[in-house]
Structure formats: C-alpha cells, structure tokens
Scaffold this motif. Structure first.
Motif, PDB file in Angstrom:
ATOM      1  N   ALA A   1       0.847  -1.193   0.000  1.00  0.00           N
ATOM      2  CA  ALA A   1       0.000   0.000   0.000  1.00  0.00           C
ATOM      3  C   ALA A   1       0.881   1.241   0.000  1.00  0.00           C
ATOM      4  O   ALA A   1       1.533   1.551   0.994  1.00  0.00           O
ATOM      5  CB  ALA A   1      -0.915  -0.018   1.224  1.00  0.00           C
ATOM      6  N   THR A   2       0.904   1.963  -1.104  1.00  0.00           N
ATOM      7  CA  THR A   2       1.788   3.126  -1.228  1.00  0.00           C
ATOM      8  C   THR A   2       1.039   4.433  -0.973  1.00  0.00           C
ATOM      9  O   THR A   2      -0.185   4.481  -0.990  1.00  0.00           O
ATOM     10  CB  THR A   2       2.422   3.179  -2.631  1.00  0.00           C
ATOM     11  N   ASP A   3       1.805   5.490  -0.759  1.00  0.00           N
ATOM     12  CA  ASP A   3       1.254   6.824  -0.473  1.00  0.00           C
ATOM     13  C   ASP A   3       0.418   6.839   0.796  1.00  0.00           C
ATOM     14  O   ASP A   3      -0.691   7.392   0.839  1.00  0.00           O
ATOM     15  CB  ASP A   3       0.413   7.337  -1.659  1.00  0.00           C
TER      16      ASP A   3
ATOM     17  N   ILE B   1       0.263  -6.199   9.978  1.00  0.00           N
ATOM     18  CA  ILE B   1       0.225  -4.821   9.488  1.00  0.00           C
ATOM     19  C   ILE B   1       1.555  -4.145   9.785  1.00  0.00           C
ATOM     20  O   ILE B   1       1.973  -4.067  10.946  1.00  0.00           O
ATOM     21  CB  ILE B   1      -0.929  -4.034  10.142  1.00  0.00           C
ATOM     22  N   ILE B   2       2.210  -3.658   8.734  1.00  0.00           N
ATOM     23  CA  ILE B   2       3.537  -3.056   8.856  1.00  0.00           C
ATOM     24  C   ILE B   2       3.511  -1.649   8.280  1.00  0.00           C
ATOM     25  O   ILE B   2       3.003  -1.434   7.179  1.00  0.00           O
ATOM     26  CB  ILE B   2       4.595  -3.905   8.114  1.00  0.00           C
ATOM     27  N   ASP B   3       4.054  -0.694   9.024  1.00  0.00           N
ATOM     28  CA  ASP B   3       4.159   0.686   8.571  1.00  0.00           C
ATOM     29  C   ASP B   3       5.639   1.004   8.413  1.00  0.00           C
ATOM     30  O   ASP B   3       6.371   1.138   9.391  1.00  0.00           O
ATOM     31  CB  ASP B   3       3.497   1.621   9.589  1.00  0.00           C
TER      32      ASP B   3
ATOM     33  N   ARG C   1       2.287  -0.770   4.468  1.00  0.00           N
ATOM     34  CA  ARG C   1       1.995   0.609   4.039  1.00  0.00           C
ATOM     35  C   ARG C   1       3.309   1.387   3.984  1.00  0.00           C
ATOM     36  O   ARG C   1       4.187   1.222   4.841  1.00  0.00           O
ATOM     37  CB  ARG C   1       0.950   1.263   4.950  1.00  0.00           C
ATOM     38  N   MET C   2       3.429   2.264   2.996  1.00  0.00           N
ATOM     39  CA  MET C   2       4.712   2.927   2.763  1.00  0.00           C
ATOM     40  C   MET C   2       4.523   4.220   1.964  1.00  0.00           C
ATOM     41  O   MET C   2       3.574   4.351   1.193  1.00  0.00           O
ATOM     42  CB  MET C   2       5.645   2.001   1.976  1.00  0.00           C
ATOM     43  N   PRO C   3       5.443   5.183   2.122  1.00  0.00           N
ATOM     44  CA  PRO C   3       5.500   6.300   1.174  1.00  0.00           C
ATOM     45  C   PRO C   3       6.086   5.756  -0.126  1.00  0.00           C
ATOM     46  O   PRO C   3       6.779   4.741  -0.119  1.00  0.00           O
ATOM     47  CB  PRO C   3       6.461   7.291   1.830  1.00  0.00           C
TER      48      PRO C   3
END
Length: 306
Positions: free
Chosen positions: A101-103, A132-134, A158-160
């Motif tokens: 999951a980007t942005d 779930i990983i940030d 999730r990531m930029p």
C-alpha cells in the motif's frame, strides 16, 4: 533513493529467486515505480486495470494454487476499497498474499483527499490474522520485503512511494515481532511508526535542549504488537506520546492504549489525524496542519512531563 525504486529493485531480486511470485498492479505501475517488473517477468507481473477488488480476489485464487501473489496500489485502494475481499477472500480463506500500500497518509500529498487514507490501519487491524507493517525508510522496506516473502498469511505493508529521510543504517535487521528502540531515555516515551519516526527523533533532540531525556521507540509492526517492549518502556517512563501518520482512532495510539489499559496504565497523549479527511498539500504543510511535526511532539512531551 525513492521508496518505489527500492520496492521495484527488491521485488526483482525476489522474483528472480522465487518463480512462484506474482506481482499485480491496478493501473499504477508508473506511479509506483514497478513498470520494469512487467518487462522482465512478462508472465508473472501484470496490470489488472482500475479493478482493485478483482485484483485482491485474483490474488486469493492464485494463493490457493500455490503461488505467492503481491498486489500493489495506493493505500486508499489497498484497504478501504478492498476491505471485504481482504476479510473473506484472503484472511477468512487463509490465503497467503502480500498487499503493498503506497502513499500512506500525508505521503499522498497533492493526490488529495480521495487518495489519502488515514483509516487503513484501523479498518484492517480488526480483521483476524493480518500482519500490518508501517515502513519507516528504504532500508526497512527492503528488510520487510525480504523477511516476509515466505510468510504464510496476509501481510499489509503501508509505505510512502517517494524519498523520505533515512532512519536506519545498512546494518539494520527487521524482526516482525520486535519494536526498534532507537534512543533510550527515562523521562517520557515517544512511540512512532512509519513516516513519523524521523520527526520523533528530531523531537527528542529538541527535548534534550530542555533537559528532558526521551525514549524513542519505532514500531514498524502494528499487528502483531511487541507488547513486551512497550510495557517495559511504559513502566520505566510512566508517560508516553504516540505519533502516527494515521487517524488517532484505531491506529497505533489505540493499539498501545489497549495494551496499557490491560497491563500498565500510563499517562498518554496522541498525535496524528483527528476526525479529519485528507486534502491537497505537501507533506510539510499537512504535518503542520494536523499537528504532526517534531515541534508538536516536543511540546506534547514537555507538557506531559510537567
């Protein structure tokens, strides 16, 4: 280096090694930097179009036949749009799928409110069996991808997608079950995740100038949570500020508060997005608007210590 370049390079490395890996985009390969995978792995990397729910269902079916699928799209579409498919076709069906999951959060910047997800962790944390990983930076992203490739289950990362400040050195090793103690202290604990970790470290320097020694703990894995490290720090400092690139309801603050209530009641404050939708703007503007800067963190810590 931009995060999307690290994503593409690491996936190329993994796909060369594991012939059962499938990589799917939902019309965002150019934006997410993964278009080169399609040219190299023509039968294992492809675009499903603007059809995220179908992409998730396809991934569940592929997993059932022994493949190792990765699906990639913006955070808003990787969570709330495909929530039912994640819950039923992936988690309930006990399939193994990695969701990139980007942005995440304010990293969506000028894509605006419709593409800015502040609720994805809250939505997905309640689904049984999910990891779930940030992700904090490019070093951690590579480590996360390498260390979850063989994981049996659903992993949400999730990531930029663009360049962010580097927090970890090249010797960093990711452990799914462990939080990262970046700085030890005894006056107050700053818990951070993802994009906010650099701001947490900057806040600790501001606090040092005021004679306050803050402990900084980065929590990349929000589920399952490293309760042992959290409780140990809370018992020591007895005060905590939680900062996250997410709604303060249902995210990291909620997860830590649940642990604290059960095992170590503590004075606690939250920083993040509160009851607000996303909007157009650069990260610096949005961080200031939502009260997520290093100065905001330092102020909350100072008031809590007093």
């Amino acid at each position: 280096m931009e995060m999307r370049q690290v994503l593409c390079d690491t996936m190329k490395e993994l796909m060369e090694k594991h012939e059962n890996i499938i990589f799917m985009d939902a019309d965002l390969a150019e934006a997410n930097g993964t278009m080169p995978l399609r040219k190299i792995f023509k039968e294992r990397a492809f675009d499903v179009g603007i059809s995220e729910q179908n992409m998730a269902s396809m991934a569940g079916g592929m997993s059932a036949y022994g493949m190792n699928p990765y699906i990639c799209t913006f955070t808003a579409f990787a969570s709330r749009r495909i929530c039912d498919q994640i819950a039923i076709s992936l988690a309930y069906a006990k399939q193994s799928v990695k969701i990139i999951a980007t942005d995440a959060g304010i990293a969506a910047e000028t894509n605006g409110g419709t593409h800015m997800s502040f609720e994805d962790i809250a939505v997905l944390r309640s689904i049984p069996g999910l990891v779930i990983i940030d992700v904090v930076d490019e070093v951690q992203l590579r480590e996360v991808l390498l260390n979850t490739v063989d994981y049996k289950g659903v992993v949400y990362i999730r990531m930029p997608r663009k360049e962010v400040p580097r927090v970890h050195g090249e010797d960093y090793k990711y452990d799914m079950l462990k939080a990262d103690v970046l700085k030890e202290g005894e006056d107050v604990t700053i818990f951070s995740t993802g994009l906010m970790t650099n701001a947490a470290l900057e806040a600790s320097k501001i606090l040092e100038s005021k004679g306050i020694n803050a402990e900084v703990i980065s929590i990349p894995t929000i589920k399952p949570l490293d309760e042992e490290t959290i409780i140990k720090s809370l018992a020591k400092t007895k005060k905590a500020v939680i900062i996250e690139n997410h709604n303060v309801m249902g995210g990291l603050y909620s997860a830590i508060a649940e642990v604290s209530c059960r095992k170590c009641p503590t004075l606690m404050r939250s920083l993040g997005v509160l009851n607000h939708v996303g909007e157009v703007g650069g990260m610096k503007f949005l961080a200031k608007k939502y009260g997520m800067t290093a100065e905001d963190i330092a102020r909350e810590c100072t008031e809590l210590v007093k």
